[in-house]
Design a protein around this motif. Structure first.
Motif, PDB file in Angstrom:
ATOM      1  N   VAL A  72      45.679 -65.611  -9.138  1.00  0.00           N
ATOM      2  CA  VAL A  72      45.878 -64.167  -9.108  1.00  0.00           C
ATOM      3  C   VAL A  72      44.888 -63.462 -10.021  1.00  0.00           C
ATOM      4  O   VAL A  72      44.238 -62.476  -9.625  1.00  0.00           O
ATOM      5  CB  VAL A  72      47.322 -63.819  -9.505  1.00  0.00           C
ATOM      6  CG1 VAL A  72      47.468 -62.314  -9.745  1.00  0.00           C
ATOM      7  CG2 VAL A  72      48.298 -64.283  -8.433  1.00  0.00           C
ATOM      8  N   THR A  76      41.548 -61.132  -8.507  1.00  0.00           N
ATOM      9  CA  THR A  76      41.652 -59.674  -8.512  1.00  0.00           C
ATOM     10  C   THR A  76      40.734 -59.096  -9.583  1.00  0.00           C
ATOM     11  O   THR A  76      40.489 -59.740 -10.601  1.00  0.00           O
ATOM     12  CB  THR A  76      43.105 -59.230  -8.784  1.00  0.00           C
ATOM     13  OG1 THR A  76      43.561 -59.828 -10.018  1.00  0.00           O
ATOM     14  CG2 THR A  76      44.017 -59.664  -7.657  1.00  0.00           C
ATOM     15  N   ILE A  80      41.481 -53.494 -11.996  1.00  0.00           N
ATOM     16  CA  ILE A  80      42.795 -53.295 -11.386  1.00  0.00           C
ATOM     17  C   ILE A  80      43.884 -53.844 -12.300  1.00  0.00           C
ATOM     18  O   ILE A  80      44.952 -53.234 -12.469  1.00  0.00           O
ATOM     19  CB  ILE A  80      42.851 -53.972 -10.010  1.00  0.00           C
ATOM     20  CG1 ILE A  80      41.764 -53.400  -9.097  1.00  0.00           C
ATOM     21  CG2 ILE A  80      44.232 -53.793  -9.382  1.00  0.00           C
ATOM     22  CD1 ILE A  80      41.866 -51.916  -8.865  1.00  0.00           C
ATOM     23  N   GLN A  81      43.650 -55.000 -12.910  1.00  0.00           N
ATOM     24  CA  GLN A  81      44.615 -55.575 -13.835  1.00  0.00           C
ATOM     25  C   GLN A  81      44.850 -54.639 -15.021  1.00  0.00           C
ATOM     26  O   GLN A  81      45.987 -54.457 -15.470  1.00  0.00           O
ATOM     27  CB  GLN A  81      44.123 -56.932 -14.317  1.00  0.00           C
ATOM     28  CG  GLN A  81      43.945 -57.958 -13.210  1.00  0.00           C
ATOM     29  CD  GLN A  81      43.137 -59.163 -13.643  1.00  0.00           C
ATOM     30  OE1 GLN A  81      43.004 -59.434 -14.836  1.00  0.00           O
ATOM     31  NE2 GLN A  81      42.602 -59.898 -12.689  1.00  0.00           N
ATOM     32  N   ASN A 118      43.145 -62.300 -18.388  1.00  0.00           N
ATOM     33  CA  ASN A 118      42.017 -62.562 -17.507  1.00  0.00           C
ATOM     34  C   ASN A 118      41.155 -63.705 -18.020  1.00  0.00           C
ATOM     35  O   ASN A 118      40.830 -64.636 -17.277  1.00  0.00           O
ATOM     36  CB  ASN A 118      41.189 -61.290 -17.339  1.00  0.00           C
ATOM     37  CG  ASN A 118      40.072 -61.455 -16.334  1.00  0.00           C
ATOM     38  OD1 ASN A 118      38.968 -61.903 -16.674  1.00  0.00           O
ATOM     39  ND2 ASN A 118      40.343 -61.088 -15.098  1.00  0.00           N
TER      40      ASN A 118
END
Length: 243
Positions: A72, A76, A80-81, A118
């Motif tokens: 995930v 992405t 956006i995270q 991340n």
């Protein structure tokens, strides 16, 4: 058309773009960027080591949740995270009355959480690949000496994997430094945010962003030099490094 000669003359003359007030903003941005990147990398590295071990497990119920997490966050965009964590958390019922609100109210901590999650995902996969590449001979020799699985992991697998993962992890550190430029979209006064502030105040698009680009370039070269030094120290026994 941009008058290049006039722009260079203003720049060399030390115009109002580089006053003590604006330099203070650049310094604040440098400190914020350094703190954000350094802390997120440290926490992400601490999280990534056990996650990489779990990801390498043959037990599906251990490895699949870690795989889902890395899939995930690697699949992405970081922007956006960051938006989801910064803007989306306020929609949870009771969050503003909880003890967590002082953390999520400030822009720095949601950015830190997004960056940490991340980089931990990417670092987990980097270390997982390095763990999988561990020589079977090393593992068999350690087991022949009677090492337990935990001792084998601490003494043989992790140190060996860390040395192999070092070049790829160096690239991840540089990536995180460059990705930190998006932190300014959530009102964080990092280096890019400082350049945007100076631009909005004096309407000069070249000087602030070129100056910040130069700072990023210097930081990148410093990181490259540091990891090249580590590689020479830790990988000096390999023929490719000593040649």
């Amino acid at each position: 058309m941009v008058d290049v000669n006039a722009w260079l003359n203003d720049l060399l003359a030390g115009n109002k773009i580089f006053t003590p007030a604006t330099m203070a903003h650049y310094w604040e941005g440098l400190v914020t960027t350094t703190q954000l990147v350094f802390v997120s990398l440290i926490i992400g590295l601490v999280l990534a080591v056990p996650l990489a071990i779990m990801r390498s497990s043959k037990r599906k119920w251990i490895s699949l949740p870690v795989y889902a997490y890395t899939y995930v966050f690697r699949g992405t965009p970081l922007l956006i995270q960051l938006y989801i964590i910064y803007y989306g958390v306020v929609f949870f019922d009771g969050i503003q009355e909880s003890f967590l609100w002082p953390i999520f109210r400030e822009a720095f901590y949601p950015a830190l959480i997004a960056f940490t999650l991340n980089t931990a995902a990417y670092t987990t996969e980097i270390f997982r690949g390095a763990i999988k590449a561990t020589s079977k001979g090393e593992i068999e020799a350690a087991r022949a000496y009677g090492m337990s699985e935990s001792l084998l992991m601490r003494r043989i697998v992790i140190p060996s994997a860390f040395r192999r993962a070092l070049p790829a992890y160096g690239n991840e550190v540089i990536f995180m430094l460059h990705a930190s430029a998006i932190a300014s979209v959530v009102t964080l006064m990092d280096l890019t945010g400082a350049a945007r502030y100076v631009y909005s105040r004096f309407y000069t698009p070249f000087e602030p962003f070129l100056f910040v680009a130069l700072i990023y370039l210097c930081l990148t070269f410093a990181i490259l030099f540091f990891f090249r030094f580590l590689e020479k120290r830790l990988l000096a026994h390999l023929p490719s490094q000593s040649a």
